[in-house]
Design a protein around this motif. Structure first.
Motif, PDB file in Angstrom:
ATOM      1  N   LYS A   1       0.829  -1.212   0.000  1.00  0.00           N
ATOM      2  CA  LYS A   1       0.000   0.000   0.000  1.00  0.00           C
ATOM      3  C   LYS A   1       0.862   1.260   0.000  1.00  0.00           C
ATOM      4  O   LYS A   1       0.586   2.219  -0.714  1.00  0.00           O
ATOM      5  N   ARG A   2       1.917   1.250   0.829  1.00  0.00           N
ATOM      6  CA  ARG A   2       2.723   2.473   0.963  1.00  0.00           C
ATOM      7  C   ARG A   2       3.478   2.793  -0.318  1.00  0.00           C
ATOM      8  O   ARG A   2       3.479   3.928  -0.781  1.00  0.00           O
ATOM      9  N   VAL A   3       4.123   1.805  -0.905  1.00  0.00           N
ATOM     10  CA  VAL A   3       4.892   2.050  -2.134  1.00  0.00           C
ATOM     11  C   VAL A   3       3.962   2.405  -3.287  1.00  0.00           C
ATOM     12  O   VAL A   3       4.266   3.286  -4.101  1.00  0.00           O
ATOM     13  N   SER A   4       2.809   1.766  -3.358  1.00  0.00           N
ATOM     14  CA  SER A   4       1.848   2.070  -4.427  1.00  0.00           C
ATOM     15  C   SER A   4       1.372   3.513  -4.364  1.00  0.00           C
ATOM     16  O   SER A   4       1.085   4.140  -5.400  1.00  0.00           O
ATOM     17  N   SER A   5       1.283   4.080  -3.134  1.00  0.00           N
ATOM     18  CA  SER A   5       0.776   5.440  -2.974  1.00  0.00           C
ATOM     19  C   SER A   5       1.672   6.486  -3.646  1.00  0.00           C
ATOM     20  O   SER A   5       1.220   7.578  -3.981  1.00  0.00           O
ATOM     21  N   TYR A   6       2.952   6.154  -3.870  1.00  0.00           N
ATOM     22  CA  TYR A   6       3.864   7.114  -4.519  1.00  0.00           C
ATOM     23  C   TYR A   6       3.539   7.294  -6.002  1.00  0.00           C
ATOM     24  O   TYR A   6       3.980   8.265  -6.631  1.00  0.00           O
ATOM     25  N   PHE A   7       2.789   6.362  -6.579  1.00  0.00           N
ATOM     26  CA  PHE A   7       2.538   6.406  -8.022  1.00  0.00           C
ATOM     27  C   PHE A   7       1.103   6.788  -8.342  1.00  0.00           C
ATOM     28  O   PHE A   7       0.603   6.522  -9.434  1.00  0.00           O
ATOM     29  N   ASN A   8       0.440   7.446  -7.360  1.00  0.00           N
ATOM     30  CA  ASN A   8      -0.861   8.053  -7.628  1.00  0.00           C
ATOM     31  C   ASN A   8      -0.669   9.313  -8.458  1.00  0.00           C
ATOM     32  O   ASN A   8       0.388   9.939  -8.440  1.00  0.00           O
ATOM     33  N   LYS A   9      -1.695   9.723  -9.158  1.00  0.00           N
ATOM     34  CA  LYS A   9      -1.581  10.896 -10.030  1.00  0.00           C
ATOM     35  C   LYS A   9      -1.442  12.190  -9.241  1.00  0.00           C
ATOM     36  O   LYS A   9      -0.726  13.104  -9.636  1.00  0.00           O
ATOM     37  N   ASN A  10      -2.143  12.295  -8.121  1.00  0.00           N
ATOM     38  CA  ASN A  10      -2.173  13.556  -7.372  1.00  0.00           C
ATOM     39  C   ASN A  10      -1.316  13.462  -6.104  1.00  0.00           C
ATOM     40  O   ASN A  10      -1.828  13.221  -5.014  1.00  0.00           O
TER      41      ASN A  10
END
Length: 599
Positions: free
Chosen positions: A38-47
C-alpha cells in the motif's frame, strides 16, 4: 520511463522497509511501512500533494524492499539504513550518540560521575541530558545535598586524609571511613530516588531520620538531615515541573523559516526541567513539518532511552509510534499530539525556542554571507569562490609538531571536515618542512580525486611558508588554486595582517573594520586553535608516558595499569617498591626496576 507495475504487483501486504533508487543505482529515499504494498503504491498516484515527493518519484528507476516481522523492526532497519546511506530525499538529523548521563557506579562506595558512551551493567545511569552543563550542574546539586564522592578510584583508594571536597561540605569522606558503608548506601539510594523524580519520598525519609535523631538527642545529625531537606525543597521550588504526570518527558516542537526546519527538544528528567536543545536537519527544504518530526522521532529515539511521555507540537502517527517505541523500549511509551493545559504552555515555550533558534541561525548565515562577499571584493576573487581551506603548524621548540587544516564552506565552518596531521621525520622546529609535509599529504589525495577541491587556500605564514605551498601545488598538479599567505602584523596584533598572493606576489592590507578581514581572521584563528589543541594533547601524552616507556618490560597495558592505580605519573614516582608490586602484571623484580628509574 520507469514502470512500477511489475514491482507493485509482487509486493506483499507486510511490514518492512523500501528503498527508492535512481538511474545511477543510488538510493535516494528510504521509508518504512506497516504494509509495503500500500505504501509504495501510494507514490505512483496521479495527485501527489508535495512537490518534493513528485521530484523524488520522477527520479525513481528501481525499488528494493525488505520484509520485517514487525513495524518496530522496520523502524529500526529504516533508521540504520538512513544513517548509513544518508539518502538525498530523507530528512536527516545528525547522529548524536554522545549524550551525557549521570552515573552512580557499582563500587563499594559508589561514585557520582559524568558519563558518555557505553554503559556498564553494574552502574546506574540517569538521563540523557541536553548538555554537559546540565549534567555538571546536577552533579554539583547532588554533592551539596547528598555529599557523594566524585573522585576517581585511583585517587579514592590512595587517600590518607579527607580532600577539599569534604572541607567545603561536598563529600562525607568515605575514603577515610568518616561515614559507614551502610549510611553511604542510604545517601546513594536517596540520590537515585531524587534523579528518578521521587523527591517527596526522599523528603519523607529524611524527615523520619531527622525526628529519630532528635528523639535520640543526636542534634548534629538531626540538623544535618534538616539542612538536606531545606536544600531539596529549594531545588524543588526552582526547578521542578509539577504539571506532568510522569517524572520523565520530552516536549518536541518544530518551526520553519525560509525552507529551513528546526526541532526544539525540551527535556524533563526526574521531574526537573534540564534545558532544551535545537536540531537543524538536512534535506528538509519543502518537507512537511510532520515529515520532519517523524524523521526526528525515528532517528533520535532509536539511539536514546525514550522517556515514558513524548509531547509533540505537530500531528504525527501517534498510535503507530507508541506501538513501535513501546516495543523497542520494552515498556509503555505515550505520544501526545493534542497537548492541553500546562503541557500546552510547555509546548508553546518549545515552539518559541525553535523559532528563535531559526532566526538566530538565519541572521548568522546572512552575516557570514556578507563577510564572504566582502572578502571576495577585497581580494578581487571570483563570485564562485565558496570553499576555503586554511593551514597552520603548531609545536613547542620542535616538540610534538601538529599541522591543522580547517574548512570554510557553504557559508560556515565545516567542523566535520577538519583534519590534523602528525608531522614526523623532519628537523625539529623546521616550519617549512612541516608545512610541506602537511600540504603534500593533503593535496596528493585531492589531485588523485579523493576529497573536495578548494577554491582558495590560506597559509598562516609569510613568504617562506607561501613559497613552500606554491612548490607543493605545482608538484601535485594543482597550481591553478589561488594561495594566500597571512603574515602576522607588527607585534602580532589582530587587524595588522598582510595578505600575500601566490600568483602575483602582491601584498595587501585591509582596513580593520573590513568584514572580509573579519572572516579571514575567523578562519585563521580557527586553524590556529585546532592546531594548538592537537599539539597540546600530543605533548601532554608524550610527557606523561615517556618516563615509563623507557623501562624495559613496561608496555602499554602495564603503563596504563600503573597510571590508573596511582592517579598519574607523580603517584608512580612516589610509590614504594611494595606498592608498585601490588599492581596487576608488575612483579617484584619489575617493581624494583621502575622504582630505580625514578630514584
Amino acid at each position: 520511463m520507469f514502470d512500477p507495475k511489475p514491482i507493485l504487483k509482487n509486493l506483499p501486504n507486510l511490514p518492512g522497509v523500501y528503498r527508492m533508487k535512481n538511474a545511477e543505482d543510488t538510493v535516494i529515499y528510504v521509508g518504512k511501512a506497516k504494509d509495503i504494498k500500500k505504501r509504495v503504491s501510494s507514490y505512483f498516484n496521479k495527485n501527489l500533494p508535495s512537490a518534493r515527493t513528485r521530484m523524488m518519484v520522477s527520479q525513481i528507476a528501481g525499488i528494493e524492499t525488505t520484509v520485517t516481522r514487525t513495524e518496530a523492526e522496520a523502524l529500526l532497519l529504516e533508521n540504520n539504513l538512513i544513517k548509513s546511506i544518508m539518502p538525498r530525499y530523507n530528512v536527516l538529523f545528525r547522529d548524536d550518540k554522545s549524550y551525557p548521563y549521570i552515573a552512580l557506579t557499582g563500587d563499594e562506595f559508589p561514585r557520582l560521575a559524568f558519563h558518555r558512551g557505553a554503559q556498564r551493567k553494574n552502574s546506574q545511569y540517569f538521563g540523557p541530558f541536553p548538555s554537559s552543563l546540565a549534567v555538571r550542574e546536577s552533579i554539583q546539586l547532588l554533592q551539596k545535598v547528598f555529599k557523594l564522592r566524585t573522585c576517581e578510584n585511583s585517587v579514592f583508594s590512595n587517600r590518607s586524609r579527607p580532600c577539599l571536597q569534604h572541607q567545603i561540605e561536598r563529600c562525607t569522606a568515605p575514603c577515610v571511613d568518616y561515614i559507614s558503608q551502610e549510611d553511604y548506601r542510604h545517601d546513594v539510594h536517596h540520590a537515585a530516588m531524587f534523579l528518578q523524580g521521587k523527591t517527596n519520598e526522599v523528603l519523607d525519609a529524611l524527615g523520619e531520620k531527622m525526628n529519630a535523631a532528635a528523639l535520640n538527642q543526636a542534634y548534629e545529625a538531626a540538623a544535618m538531615f534538616r539542612d538536606r531537606m531545606q536544600a531539596l525543597r529549594q531545588v524543588q521550588a526552582k526547578q521542578f515541573v509539577s504539571d506532568f504526570s510522569v517524572a520523565d518527558a520530552d516536549v518536541i516542537a518544530c518551526a520553519s523559516l525560509q525552507g529551513q526546519h528546526c526541532i526544539n527538544l525540551v527535556m524533563i528528567r526526574g521531574g526537573r526541567h534540564l534545558g532544551d536543545k535545537s536540531f537543524f536537519p538536512k534535506n528538509s527544504q519543502d518537507a512537511e513539518l510532520s515529515e520532519t518530526v517523524e524523521a526526528f522521532l525515528t532517528q533520535h529515539y532509536m539511539a536514546q532511552n525514550t522517556p515514558p511521555l513524548l509531547v509533540c507540537g505537530v500531528e504525527v502517527d501517534a498510535k503507530g509510534f507508541e506501538t513501535v517505541l513501546s516495543e523497542q523500549a520494552d515498556r509503555k511509551i505515550r505520544v501526545l499530539t493534542n497537548a492541553i493545559g500546562d503541557k500546552k504552555v510547555w509546548l508553546k515555550m518549545a515552539q518559541t525556542n525553535a523559532e528563535l533558534a531559526l532566526g538566530q541561525r538565519a541572521a548568522t548565515s546572512a552575516n557570514q554571507a556578507a563577510k564572504l562577499i566582502a572578502l571576495r571584493e577585497a581580494l578581487r576573487l571570483a563570485e564562485t569562490v565558496e570553499r576555503i581551506e586554511c593551514f597552520d603548524i603548531s609545536h613547542t621548540m620542535g616538540e610534538a609538531t601538529i599541522g591543522s587544516c580547517v574548512v570554510f564552506d557553504k557559508g560556515d565552518m565545516q567542523n566535520g571536515e577538519y583534519r590534523r596531521y602528525n608531522v614526523t621525520g623532519i628537523t625539529p622546529g623546521d616550519d617549512y618542512a612541516a608545512m610541506r609535509d602537511v600540504l603534500t599529504r593533503r593535496y596528493k589525495k585531492v589531485a588523485a580525486g579523493e576529497g573536495v577541491r578548494p577554491d582558495l587556500v590560506f597559509i598562516d605564514g609569510g613568504k617562506g611558508q607561501l613559497g613552500v605551498a606554491v612548490d607543493v601545488m605545482q608538484k601535485v598538479g594543482l597550481d591553478d588554486i589561488l594561495l594566500v599567505g597571512i603574515a602576522k602584523g607588527e607585534e602580532r596584533k589582530p587587524g595588522l595582517e598582510t595578505m600575500i598572493f601566490s600568483d602575483t606576489g602582491e601584498m595587501l592590507n585591509l582596513e580593520q573594520d573590513n568584514q572580509g578581514l573579519h572572516l579571514l581572521q575567523q578562519i585563521r584563528d580557527e586553524a590556529h586553535r585546532f592546531a594548538i589543541t592537537g599539539h597540546r594533547a600530543k605533548r601532554a601524552k608524550a610527557r606523561i608516558t615517556s618516563s615509563l616507556e623507557g623501562i624495559e618490560g613496561v608496555g602499554a597495558k602495564r603503563r596504563k595499569a600503573l597510571l590508573t592505580r596511582f592517579g598519574g605519573l607523580d603517584g608512580v614516582k612516589s610509590a614504594s617498591i611494595d606498592e608498585l608490586a601490588q599492581v596487576e602484571g608488575i612483579s617484584s623484580t619489575l617493581a624494583e626496576k621502575i622504582y630505580g628509574q625514578f630514584h
